[in-house]
Design a protein around this motif. Structure first.
Motif, PDB file in Angstrom:
ATOM      1  N   GLU A  37       7.572 -17.840   3.786  1.00  0.00           N
ATOM      2  CA  GLU A  37       7.671 -17.887   2.310  1.00  0.00           C
ATOM      3  C   GLU A  37       7.194 -16.590   1.680  1.00  0.00           C
ATOM      4  OE1 GLU A  37       3.670 -19.209   3.477  1.00  0.00           O
ATOM      5  OE2 GLU A  37       5.641 -19.949   4.055  1.00  0.00           O
ATOM      6  N   LYS A  38       6.411 -15.799   2.394  1.00  0.00           N
ATOM      7  CA  LYS A  38       5.944 -14.517   1.863  1.00  0.00           C
ATOM      8  C   LYS A  38       7.105 -13.542   1.687  1.00  0.00           C
ATOM      9  CE  LYS A  38       2.069 -11.420   2.588  1.00  0.00           C
ATOM     10  NZ  LYS A  38       0.967 -11.035   3.462  1.00  0.00           N
ATOM     11  N   ARG A  44       4.657 -17.476  10.871  1.00  0.00           N
ATOM     12  CA  ARG A  44       3.802 -18.475  10.203  1.00  0.00           C
ATOM     13  C   ARG A  44       4.059 -18.548   8.702  1.00  0.00           C
ATOM     14  NH1 ARG A  44      -0.266 -16.639  13.899  1.00  0.00           N
ATOM     15  NH2 ARG A  44      -0.845 -15.048  12.402  1.00  0.00           N
ATOM     16  N   ASN A  45       4.365 -17.404   8.080  1.00  0.00           N
ATOM     17  CA  ASN A  45       4.482 -17.348   6.612  1.00  0.00           C
ATOM     18  C   ASN A  45       5.853 -16.817   6.186  1.00  0.00           C
ATOM     19  OD1 ASN A  45       1.722 -18.077   6.400  1.00  0.00           O
ATOM     20  ND2 ASN A  45       1.165 -15.941   6.754  1.00  0.00           N
ATOM     21  N   ASN A  52       2.673 -13.370  12.148  1.00  0.00           N
ATOM     22  CA  ASN A  52       2.418 -13.680  10.750  1.00  0.00           C
ATOM     23  C   ASN A  52       3.736 -13.962  10.016  1.00  0.00           C
ATOM     24  OD1 ASN A  52       0.968 -14.084   8.436  1.00  0.00           O
ATOM     25  ND2 ASN A  52       0.363 -11.943   8.172  1.00  0.00           N
ATOM     26  N   PHE A  66       4.207  -7.295   4.618  1.00  0.00           N
ATOM     27  CA  PHE A  66       3.137  -7.617   5.560  1.00  0.00           C
ATOM     28  C   PHE A  66       2.216  -6.443   5.876  1.00  0.00           C
ATOM     29  CE2 PHE A  66       6.176 -10.996   6.326  1.00  0.00           C
ATOM     30  CZ  PHE A  66       5.343 -12.090   6.435  1.00  0.00           C
TER      31      PHE A  66
END
Length: 185
Positions: free
Chosen positions: A181-182, A178-179, A175, A117
């Motif tokens: 899968e990253k 929310r993500n 973040n 990130f």
């Protein structure tokens, strides 16, 4: 000066009263000292000297502040974190130990998550520790609600390092929520 009451003074040479007279003297001395000390009088009551604005926070924020202090010191000195828990009050120590040990045990995973990130390491103190601590709560500690992990960690960082540091940590942790899968790839 201080004088014993007449009854105790006349019997003080008797073997039965020797130890009891000394005990009575110590008790009466400390009792009178406490009763005459102006710190204990109701008219001059002042709050404890160690109370600060940080003490007005809830226990979750205070626990995360303690955990951030310990993690920051651990990252800078590489000393064992178990020796740093002496400064934590006993009623918060269990939760702080859980936070710190979970973060320390999984530091490589959390570093990988942070690198997914962020492009560069944060320069300011406590920010890196807050990122690791928040990510550990979100990914590894199922008993902590996501909103509590984010908001209390950001609030603890705000109280320790100022409001200017909180934007990055808040953005990265939200973040991550929310993500997810990253991180999985």
């Amino acid at each position: 000066g201080f004088r014993f009451p007449a009854v105790v003074r006349t019997r003080s040479n008797h073997p039965f009263f020797r130890g009891r007279v000394q005990t009575f003297f110590l008790f009466s001395f400390f009792f009178r000292l406490r009763m005459t000390d102006n710190r204990f009088s109701a008219s001059t009551f002042h709050p404890a000297p160690y109370s600060s604005p940080a003490d007005k926070a809830d226990d979750g924020t205070l626990s995360r502040m303690d955990a951030l202090r310990i993690l920051e010191e651990w990252m800078n000195t590489e000393a064992f974190p178990d020796r740093m828990f002496g400064r934590v009050p006993p009623f918060r120590r269990g939760f702080v130990m859980d936070l710190v040990y979970t973060t320390v045990r999984n530091i490589r995973l959390l570093s990988f998550v942070k690198d997914a990130f962020l492009k560069a390491d944060p320069e300011r103190p406590y920010v890196r520790a807050a990122l690791f601590l928040g990510a550990a709560q979100l990914l590894l500690m199922d008993d902590i609600a996501d909103y509590a992990g984010v908001s209390s960690t950001v609030e603890a960082l705000k109280r320790l390092a100022g409001a200017s540091c909180t934007g990055l940590v808040n953005a990265v942790l939200r973040n991550l929520l929310r993500n997810p899968e990253k991180v999985a790839r």
